[in-house]
Design a protein around this motif. Structure first.
Motif, mmCIF file in Angstrom:
data_model
loop_
_atom_site.group_PDB
_atom_site.id
_atom_site.type_symbol
_atom_site.label_atom_id
_atom_site.label_comp_id
_atom_site.label_asym_id
_atom_site.label_seq_id
_atom_site.Cartn_x
_atom_site.Cartn_y
_atom_site.Cartn_z
ATOM 1 N N VAL A 135 0.842 -1.199 0.000
ATOM 2 C CA VAL A 135 0.000 0.000 0.000
ATOM 3 C C VAL A 135 0.882 1.255 0.000
ATOM 4 C CG1 VAL A 135 -1.702 1.305 1.352
ATOM 5 C CG2 VAL A 135 -1.963 -1.160 1.080
ATOM 6 N N ARG A 136 1.996 1.187 0.725
ATOM 7 C CA ARG A 136 2.908 2.325 0.797
ATOM 8 C C ARG A 136 3.586 2.575 -0.556
ATOM 9 N NH1 ARG A 136 6.209 1.590 5.982
ATOM 10 N NH2 ARG A 136 4.172 1.903 6.955
ATOM 11 N N SER A 137 4.005 1.481 -1.216
ATOM 12 C CA SER A 137 4.744 1.639 -2.472
ATOM 13 C C SER A 137 3.839 2.094 -3.607
ATOM 14 C CB SER A 137 5.431 0.332 -2.863
ATOM 15 O OG SER A 137 4.468 -0.578 -3.359
ATOM 16 N N ASP B 193 -1.481 11.973 -4.245
ATOM 17 C CA ASP B 193 -1.302 13.417 -4.072
ATOM 18 C C ASP B 193 -1.378 14.158 -5.399
ATOM 19 O OD1 ASP B 193 0.936 12.487 -5.291
ATOM 20 O OD2 ASP B 193 2.329 13.020 -3.675
ATOM 21 N N GLY B 194 -1.628 13.407 -6.478
ATOM 22 C CA GLY B 194 -1.729 14.032 -7.789
ATOM 23 C C GLY B 194 -0.370 14.333 -8.385
ATOM 24 N N LEU B 195 0.716 13.966 -7.682
ATOM 25 C CA LEU B 195 2.059 14.286 -8.173
ATOM 26 C C LEU B 195 2.783 13.051 -8.717
ATOM 27 C CD1 LEU B 195 3.152 16.558 -5.179
ATOM 28 C CD2 LEU B 195 2.365 17.304 -7.435
ATOM 29 N N ASP B 196 2.018 11.976 -8.895
ATOM 30 C CA ASP B 196 2.647 10.743 -9.345
ATOM 31 C C ASP B 196 3.209 10.893 -10.759
ATOM 32 O OD1 ASP B 196 1.894 9.155 -7.036
ATOM 33 O OD2 ASP B 196 -0.142 9.510 -7.756
ATOM 34 N N ALA B 197 4.406 10.378 -10.911
ATOM 35 C CA ALA B 197 5.033 10.418 -12.230
ATOM 36 C C ALA B 197 4.263 9.507 -13.174
ATOM 37 C CB ALA B 197 6.474 9.954 -12.111
ATOM 38 N N PRO B 198 4.256 9.864 -14.470
ATOM 39 C CA PRO B 198 3.563 8.988 -15.420
ATOM 40 C C PRO B 198 4.186 7.585 -15.386
ATOM 41 C CG PRO B 198 4.395 10.983 -16.509
ATOM 42 C CD PRO B 198 4.917 10.998 -15.117
ATOM 43 N N GLY B 199 3.360 6.576 -15.492
ATOM 44 C CA GLY B 199 3.874 5.212 -15.501
ATOM 45 C C GLY B 199 3.986 4.617 -14.116
ATOM 46 N N GLU B 200 3.904 5.458 -13.110
ATOM 47 C CA GLU B 200 3.963 4.948 -11.736
ATOM 48 C C GLU B 200 2.662 4.205 -11.425
ATOM 49 O OE1 GLU B 200 4.138 7.152 -7.526
ATOM 50 O OE2 GLU B 200 5.770 7.713 -8.886
ATOM 51 N N ALA B 201 2.762 3.208 -10.543
ATOM 52 C CA ALA B 201 1.571 2.434 -10.207
ATOM 53 C C ALA B 201 0.478 3.355 -9.683
ATOM 54 C CB ALA B 201 1.920 1.388 -9.159
ATOM 55 N N GLU B 202 -0.746 3.070 -10.058
ATOM 56 C CA GLU B 202 -1.882 3.874 -9.611
ATOM 57 C C GLU B 202 -1.975 3.802 -8.087
ATOM 58 O OE1 GLU B 202 -6.687 4.048 -10.388
ATOM 59 O OE2 GLU B 202 -5.459 2.642 -11.528
ATOM 60 N N PRO B 203 -2.159 4.942 -7.407
ATOM 61 C CA PRO B 203 -2.202 4.910 -5.949
ATOM 62 C C PRO B 203 -3.407 4.140 -5.423
ATOM 63 C CG PRO B 203 -2.686 7.115 -6.767
ATOM 64 C CD PRO B 203 -2.287 6.302 -7.949
ATOM 65 N N VAL B 204 -3.217 3.538 -4.248
ATOM 66 C CA VAL B 204 -4.314 2.824 -3.602
ATOM 67 C C VAL B 204 -5.197 3.846 -2.902
ATOM 68 C CG1 VAL B 204 -4.922 1.053 -1.909
ATOM 69 C CG2 VAL B 204 -2.819 0.839 -3.236
ATOM 70 N N ARG B 205 -6.496 3.829 -3.190
ATOM 71 C CA ARG B 205 -7.419 4.785 -2.576
ATOM 72 C C ARG B 205 -8.292 4.129 -1.519
ATOM 73 N NH1 ARG B 205 -7.027 9.252 -5.788
ATOM 74 N NH2 ARG B 205 -6.046 8.751 -7.771
ATOM 75 N N TYR C 165 -6.154 -4.598 13.972
ATOM 76 C CA TYR C 165 -4.691 -4.505 14.066
ATOM 77 C C TYR C 165 -4.105 -3.831 12.817
ATOM 78 C CZ TYR C 165 0.220 -5.902 14.265
ATOM 79 O OH TYR C 165 1.590 -5.884 14.266
ATOM 80 N N ILE C 166 -4.643 -4.203 11.648
ATOM 81 C CA ILE C 166 -4.066 -3.741 10.382
ATOM 82 C C ILE C 166 -4.419 -2.279 10.081
ATOM 83 C CG2 ILE C 166 -4.121 -4.064 7.865
ATOM 84 C CD1 ILE C 166 -4.428 -7.049 8.339
ATOM 85 N N ALA C 167 -5.675 -1.890 10.387
ATOM 86 C CA ALA C 167 -6.154 -0.560 9.985
ATOM 87 C C ALA C 167 -5.188 0.579 10.344
ATOM 88 C CB ALA C 167 -7.543 -0.314 10.556
ATOM 89 N N PRO C 168 -4.713 0.679 11.613
ATOM 90 C CA PRO C 168 -3.811 1.797 11.937
ATOM 91 C C PRO C 168 -2.463 1.722 11.216
ATOM 92 C CG PRO C 168 -4.236 0.409 13.887
ATOM 93 C CD PRO C 168 -5.081 -0.123 12.792
ATOM 94 N N LEU C 169 -2.042 0.528 10.824
ATOM 95 C CA LEU C 169 -0.764 0.408 10.110
ATOM 96 C C LEU C 169 -0.845 1.008 8.708
ATOM 97 C CD1 LEU C 169 0.197 -3.315 10.925
ATOM 98 C CD2 LEU C 169 0.886 -1.247 12.143
ATOM 99 N N LEU C 170 -2.052 1.022 8.163
ATOM 100 C CA LEU C 170 -2.232 1.496 6.784
ATOM 101 C C LEU C 170 -2.623 2.966 6.730
ATOM 102 C CD1 LEU C 170 -4.317 -1.460 5.280
ATOM 103 C CD2 LEU C 170 -1.855 -1.100 5.094
ATOM 104 N N ALA C 171 -3.136 3.484 7.850
ATOM 105 C CA ALA C 171 -3.743 4.812 7.851
ATOM 106 C C ALA C 171 -2.836 5.878 7.251
ATOM 107 C CB ALA C 171 -4.116 5.195 9.285
ATOM 108 N N ARG C 172 -3.388 6.648 6.343
ATOM 109 C CA ARG C 172 -2.708 7.794 5.745
ATOM 110 C C ARG C 172 -3.776 8.650 5.075
ATOM 111 N NH1 ARG C 172 -0.444 4.856 0.439
ATOM 112 N NH2 ARG C 172 -2.289 5.208 -0.832
#
Ligand SMILES: [Zn+2]
Length: 212
Positions: free
Chosen positions: A132-134, A139-151, A169-176
């Motif tokens: 999820v992090r990778s 933020d709308g600043l992703d370079a072209p060709g970069e993997a589509e962000p997880v929403r 347990y998992i939810a707070p680890l992913l929060a952003r």
């Protein structure tokens, strides 16, 4: 008739190790095989061997597959911005049957269970967080060709104690920011397994998912 040959006993014992198969059923299966044509028995034996030799885990979603990436991860039609987290590969099968979900999956291979000594390291949780992090922040600043962000991440672990605990347990680890974390709607049989829910119930649970 002497039916306690070593081969028969061995097969009964092997069948009895399968989940949900008691000694009676193990005997019934064994005598079914004995009565079956040889080629049918051979096909069964070969299918068992093949599943162990050919089936691997997808290095992205950890679903069972014969190719890496798996057909779902490799499918360009799937929505890469949404990941559905499940406990077992069978849950993927159940959700795919509904035809409702068009995103990707992440298979944890179990649920946290302090009683059974199953901790975060035994599951594919670190891999989920890294994935999820990778798949960049939206933020709308992703370079072209970069993997589509997880929403959105749907924590579709089972509606029982271990499943709820795992999701919590998992939810707070992913929060952003800009990431919605959801849980399937109530209505699934409490304490039950996703894989046993019927397609209609599962579709409604998916469509009615709520933010955690
Ligand atoms: Zn995959």
């Amino acid at each position: 008739m002497q039916v306690t040959s070593a081969s028969v006993t061995t097969l009964i014992e092997e069948f009895a190790k399968l989940p949900g198969v008691g000694p009676k059923t193990a005997q019934r299966l064994t005598f079914f095989i004995l009565r079956s044509p040889s080629d049918q028995a051979r096909r069964l034996a070969e299918a068992i061997v093949r599943v162990k030799e050919n089936v691997i885990q997808c290095s992205t979603c950890f679903n069972t597959t014969e190719t890496d990436p798996c057909p779902i991860c490799a499918n360009p039609q799937r929505d890469r911005s949404i990941i559905c987290v499940v406990e077992e590969p069978l849950d993927v099968l159940a959700l795919e049957k509904t035809g409702v979900f068009r995103g990707l999956y992440h298979v944890l291979h179990g649920a946290l269970s302090p009683i059974e000594g199953i901790g975060p390291r035994d599951l594919r949780i670190d891999e989920l967080v890294a994935r999820v992090r990778s798949q960049g922040a939206p933020d709308g600043l992703d370079a072209p060709g970069e993997a589509e962000p997880v929403r959105e991440v749907i924590l579709a672990t089972n509606p029982n104690t271990e499943g709820e605990y795992t999701a919590a347990y998992i939810a707070p680890l992913l929060a952003r920011p800009n990431l919605t974390i959801t849980r399937l709607a109530r209505g699934l049989p409490t304490g039950g397994d996703l894989e046993y829910a019927d397609e209609g119930t599962l579709s409604r649970a998916l469509e009615g998912r709520r933010e955690m």
